[in-house]
Structure formats: C-alpha cells, structure tokens
Design an enzyme around this catalytic site. Structure first.
Site, mmCIF file in Angstrom:
data_model
loop_
_atom_site.group_PDB
_atom_site.id
_atom_site.type_symbol
_atom_site.label_atom_id
_atom_site.label_comp_id
_atom_site.label_asym_id
_atom_site.label_seq_id
_atom_site.Cartn_x
_atom_site.Cartn_y
_atom_site.Cartn_z
ATOM 1 N NE ARG A 1 -7.778 -5.397 4.463
ATOM 2 C CZ ARG A 1 -7.243 -5.488 3.247
ATOM 3 N NH1 ARG A 1 -6.351 -6.427 2.999
ATOM 4 N NH2 ARG A 1 -7.579 -4.662 2.284
ATOM 5 N N GLY B 1 5.743 -2.201 3.692
ATOM 6 C CA GLY B 1 5.366 -2.754 4.985
ATOM 7 C C GLY B 1 5.965 -4.139 5.207
ATOM 8 C CG ASP B 2 5.448 -6.308 9.045
ATOM 9 O OD1 ASP B 2 6.541 -5.727 9.186
ATOM 10 O OD2 ASP B 2 4.651 -6.514 9.979
ATOM 11 N N GLY C 1 0.829 -1.207 0.000
ATOM 12 C CA GLY C 1 0.000 0.000 0.000
ATOM 13 C C GLY C 1 0.859 1.251 0.000
ATOM 14 C CG ASP D 1 -2.488 0.158 8.162
ATOM 15 O OD1 ASP D 1 -3.255 1.121 8.015
ATOM 16 O OD2 ASP D 1 -2.622 -0.918 7.539
ATOM 17 N NE ARG E 1 -1.230 -4.992 -1.181
ATOM 18 C CZ ARG E 1 -1.993 -3.887 -1.105
ATOM 19 N NH1 ARG E 1 -2.816 -3.598 -2.079
ATOM 20 N NH2 ARG E 1 -1.925 -3.104 -0.062
ATOM 21 C CD GLU F 1 -9.383 -1.470 5.757
ATOM 22 O OE1 GLU F 1 -8.531 -0.621 6.096
ATOM 23 O OE2 GLU F 1 -9.249 -2.192 4.766
ATOM 24 C CD GLN G 1 -8.806 6.699 6.372
ATOM 25 O OE1 GLN G 1 -8.621 6.490 7.552
ATOM 26 N NE2 GLN G 1 -9.546 5.890 5.621
ATOM 27 N N GLY H 1 -12.330 13.448 19.718
ATOM 28 C CA GLY H 1 -13.262 13.406 20.848
ATOM 29 C C GLY H 1 -14.419 12.445 20.622
HETATM 30 P P1 ADP Z 1 2.973 -4.412 2.696
HETATM 31 O O1 ADP Z 1 4.396 -4.348 2.279
HETATM 32 O O2 ADP Z 1 2.328 -3.062 2.701
HETATM 33 O O3 ADP Z 1 2.772 -5.203 3.967
HETATM 34 P P2 ADP Z 1 1.869 -6.646 1.145
HETATM 35 O O4 ADP Z 1 1.677 -7.517 2.335
HETATM 36 O O5 ADP Z 1 0.767 -6.553 0.157
HETATM 37 O O6 ADP Z 1 2.178 -5.135 1.520
HETATM 38 O O7 ADP Z 1 3.188 -7.147 0.418
HETATM 39 C C1 ADP Z 1 3.686 -6.493 -0.727
HETATM 40 C C2 ADP Z 1 4.335 -7.493 -1.642
HETATM 41 O O8 ADP Z 1 5.480 -8.065 -1.000
HETATM 42 C C3 ADP Z 1 3.500 -8.701 -2.055
HETATM 43 O O9 ADP Z 1 2.604 -8.428 -3.098
HETATM 44 C C4 ADP Z 1 4.560 -9.681 -2.492
HETATM 45 O O10 ADP Z 1 5.027 -9.382 -3.792
HETATM 46 C C5 ADP Z 1 5.701 -9.377 -1.510
HETATM 47 N N1 ADP Z 1 5.644 -10.353 -0.414
HETATM 48 C C6 ADP Z 1 4.799 -10.381 0.634
HETATM 49 N N2 ADP Z 1 5.026 -11.468 1.404
HETATM 50 C C7 ADP Z 1 6.036 -12.156 0.820
HETATM 51 C C8 ADP Z 1 6.728 -13.368 1.117
HETATM 52 N N3 ADP Z 1 6.426 -14.102 2.185
HETATM 53 N N4 ADP Z 1 7.718 -13.745 0.279
HETATM 54 C C9 ADP Z 1 8.033 -13.011 -0.797
HETATM 55 N N5 ADP Z 1 7.428 -11.869 -1.131
HETATM 56 C C10 ADP Z 1 6.433 -11.439 -0.348
HETATM 57 O O1 F6P Z 2 -2.224 0.943 3.608
HETATM 58 C C1 F6P Z 2 -2.812 0.277 4.649
HETATM 59 C C2 F6P Z 2 -4.202 -0.174 4.345
HETATM 60 O O2 F6P Z 2 -5.032 0.904 4.385
HETATM 61 C C3 F6P Z 2 -4.722 -1.224 5.282
HETATM 62 O O3 F6P Z 2 -5.240 -0.731 6.466
HETATM 63 C C4 F6P Z 2 -5.738 -1.908 4.422
HETATM 64 O O4 F6P Z 2 -5.968 -3.191 4.877
HETATM 65 C C5 F6P Z 2 -5.104 -1.865 3.081
HETATM 66 O O5 F6P Z 2 -4.294 -0.715 3.060
HETATM 67 C C6 F6P Z 2 -6.039 -1.836 1.938
HETATM 68 O O6 F6P Z 2 -5.317 -1.618 0.767
HETATM 69 P P1 F6P Z 2 -5.889 -1.786 -0.713
HETATM 70 O O7 F6P Z 2 -7.258 -1.236 -0.746
HETATM 71 O O8 F6P Z 2 -4.910 -1.037 -1.544
HETATM 72 O O9 F6P Z 2 -5.853 -3.247 -0.976
#
Ligand code: ADP
Ligand code: F6P
Length: 324
Positions: free
Chosen positions: A175, A106-107, A15, A131, A76, A227, A256, A189
């Site tokens: 989420r 992100g993670d 995101g 987030d 993604r 959400e 947002q 508030g």
């Molecule tokens: P965020 O980085 O915001 O947490 P996502 O969880 O959608 O977003 O992850 C972004 C992208 O990172 C995924 O579409 C995928 O390409 C890659 N990714 C996520 N998890 C893994 C994984 N376990 N191994 C390899 N690539 C991953």
């Molecule tokens: O960027 C964070 C976030 O808003 C999360 O809270 C939510 O789950 C996700 O993005 C939704 O992203 P999208 O609508 O791009 O799949």
C-alpha cells in the site's frame, strides 16, 4: 539471565506473513529451553483484551514450521490504540503472570508494544510483514515467500499475455511500499514498474512505450503495479483505448500473504524469534529485533519507528535499464 522474567507471552498482530509460525515456534521452544513458561495470546491485541490466552508447550508448535498464516491468528484492534485499552492490556498481562511479550508484526504492532513497555511490561518486537517496509531491518519475515509467490504467478500471466500479444497489468501488494513490485518487476522482466514512492502518474509515457515496443517487435508488455498506485482495472481500459492493444489487469491480492514459507523466511523467523527471547532474558524491553549488516541486532522501538526507509536508488535505476 534476568530472574525477573519467568513467563513470556507471544502474539501476532497486523497483516499475517508466511514465517510467523516459524517465529512463534522459535519463541516457544527457546523460551522453554531456558526454563521459562510461555503463553500464546490469540488474535493480537484484540485477543489480549479479551484474555484469549493459552499455555504453550513444545508440542503445541509441532508441525507448524512449514505452514503459512499464524496459528495464533491475527487481528487489528482499535481499542488498543486508546490509553484505557493499553492499561487494560498491561493489567491483563500482570493478572496472567506475563512478565514479557514478544510481538510479531509490523510498525503498527510495534507502536502498541511500545505502549505496553511504558506500562511496565517488557516487550520485544519481531518484524513480520510481506511489505519489507520496516526501516531498521534489511529483512522482514514473509517478504521472501511473498515475492516468490508473486513471481510465479506473474510468470504464468506472462505466458498467456505473450500468446495473445497483449499488455498485462499485474497489481501486487504494497500500500505504501513498493518493494514487492520492484523485486518482481526485475525478476519477471517487466516493461514498467509502478511504485508508490516513485510513480509520477504519467500514463502517456507508458502508452508511448507500449506503442514503441510493439513497433520494435515486442509481443507483450508487462506492467507491475503496486497496490499503493492502484487503479489497475481503469488503467488497463485507458491503455487499451489509447494503444489499440488488448490489455488485461490482474490483482494478485491476498494469495501473496499465504503459502508455505520459503527456507529463507523459516530461517530468519527462527533466528529472530530466538533473539527476542534472549533479549527478554537479558532484561531488555522496548526493543525490536532486526537483521542488519549480516547480523541479528536490536534497536530501541522508538528509534526504530523514527527511522525512514526509501527504495535504494541504485536498485531503482537498474530496474529501469533492464527493460530495453
Ligand atoms: P502492522 O503491525 O502490520 O503495521 P497495523 O498498523 O494494522 O499492522 O497495527 C496492528 C495493531 O497494532 C493495530 O490494530 C492496533 O491494535 C495496534 N496499534 C497500531 N498503532 C498503535 C498505536 N499508535 N498505539 C497502540 N496500538 C497501536
Ligand atoms: O501485509 C501487507 C499488506 O499487504 C499491505 O501491503 C496492505 O496495505 C495490507 O496488507 C492490506 O491488508 P488487509 O487486506 O488485511 O487489510
């Protein structure tokens, strides 16, 4: 400085978040200042696999520090979750002479970065998500802009809600993490703050509070709903039926994630991007930049991903005391 690193790549993934552009700018400019070449990889890991790779210079990041979104686009990518996809990605890095990559996301994106690191491509993660749900860091790029955007929108809803003496449910992003809801709930508030980490589903308790507050002369009732709890529309209908008070639901949604980043997001993003380049130059890999205890530090990605984050109990308790 490691003489191994001559060219670095930078990508944004997952995101988007306001401030990602400031991070890209910092990566490009501090790397060039250190004599490195920089390649921008478009559309995250999806773009890497399609070799959407462009040379970047100081001018290619001009006039972006104030812009929301990401000039590199984001995506993604399911293919990158597979071993074949990851090997292809590492091979493409080698083909383009990319010795190290800065991954802003992100993670999930850090999981991908870790896989590239295991395949010999030096990787550094920079936390970018509205987030605030990355455990190793007190700050994630985009959070400050997102809460200010949401807070201003909620203030506006409050005006009309009070005029009509209504109950309003406002759904904010998050989420699985309730930080945006908690911060806006306190700052706006709100009478109720529903968080994915805490909400027990007891709607009757909320209904009783609304009725009680109306008796005590409160003219409106604001519920900030995350959400991850969701169902704001159906919740509004049930509350209206049970209380006899007109109730409206507003889902703030992707507004947002957009908008010009706040000073805080621009500043943290600039420092984090610069630190990522510094780490690559020191020969580091599989690290994530973090802001902790007032300083910019870094953690092993695997350790960072294993860390757990929960809402600070004191802050949550205070949020409930402020709504008398
Ligand atoms: P965020 O980085 O915001 O947490 P996502 O969880 O959608 O977003 O992850 C972004 C992208 O990172 C995924 O579409 C995928 O390409 C890659 N990714 C996520 N998890 C893994 C994984 N376990 N191994 C390899 N690539 C991953
Ligand atoms: O960027 C964070 C976030 O808003 C999360 O809270 C939510 O789950 C996700 O993005 C939704 O992203 P999208 O609508 O791009 O799949």
């Amino acid at each position: 400085m490691s003489d191994k690193i001559k060219t670095i790549g930078v990508l944004t993934s997952g995101g988007d978040a306001p401030g990602m552009n400031a991070a890209i700018r910092a990566v490009v400019r501090t790397a060039i200042a250190r004599g490195l070449k920089v390649k921008g990889i478009k559309r995250g890991y999806a773009g890497l696999l399609k070799e959407e790779i462009v040379d970047m210079d100081t001018r290619s990041v001009s006039d972006i520090i104030q812009r929301g979104g990401t000039i590199l686009y984001t995506a993604r990518c399911e293919e990158f979750r597979t071993a074949e996809g990851q090997e292809k990605g590492a091979e493409i890095c080698r083909k383009h002479g990319i010795d190290g990559i800065v991954v802003i996301g992100g993670d999930g994106s850090f999981n991908g970065a870790c896989k590239l690191a295991n395949l010999g491509i030096n990787t550094i993660g920079v936390p970018g998500t509205i987030d605030l749900d990355i455990a190793c860091t007190d700050y994630t790029i985009g959070f400050d802009t997102a809460i200010n955007t949401a807070m201003e929108a909620i203030d506006k809803i409050r005006d009309t809600s009070t005029s009509h003496e209504r109950c309003s449910i406002i759904e904010v992003m998050g989420r699985s993490a309730g930080y945006i809801a908690l911060w806006c709930g306190v700052a706006n508030g709100a009478e109720n703050i529903l968080l994915p980490e805490r909400y027990n589903g007891d709607e009757q308790e909320i209904i009783n509070q609304i009725i009680e507050n109306r008796k005590r002369g409160k003219t409106h009732h604001l519920i900030i709903n995350a959400e991850g709890v969701g169902h704001s529309g159906s919740m509004a209908k049930r509350i209206e039926v049970a209380t006899g008070i007109e109730t409206r639901a507003t889902i703030l949604g992707h507004m947002q994630r957009g908008g010009s980043p706040t000073c805080m997001d621009r500043y943290y993003a600039s420092m984090m991007g610069a630190r990522a380049v510094e780490l690559l130059c020191e020969g580091a890999s599989n690290r994530v930049v973090a802001y902790k205890g007032g300083d910019f530090v870094d953690y092993d990605i695997n350790e960072a991903l294993a860390m757990k984050k929960d809402l600070p109990p004191f802050q949550y308790e205070v949020s409930k005391l402020l709504v008398r």
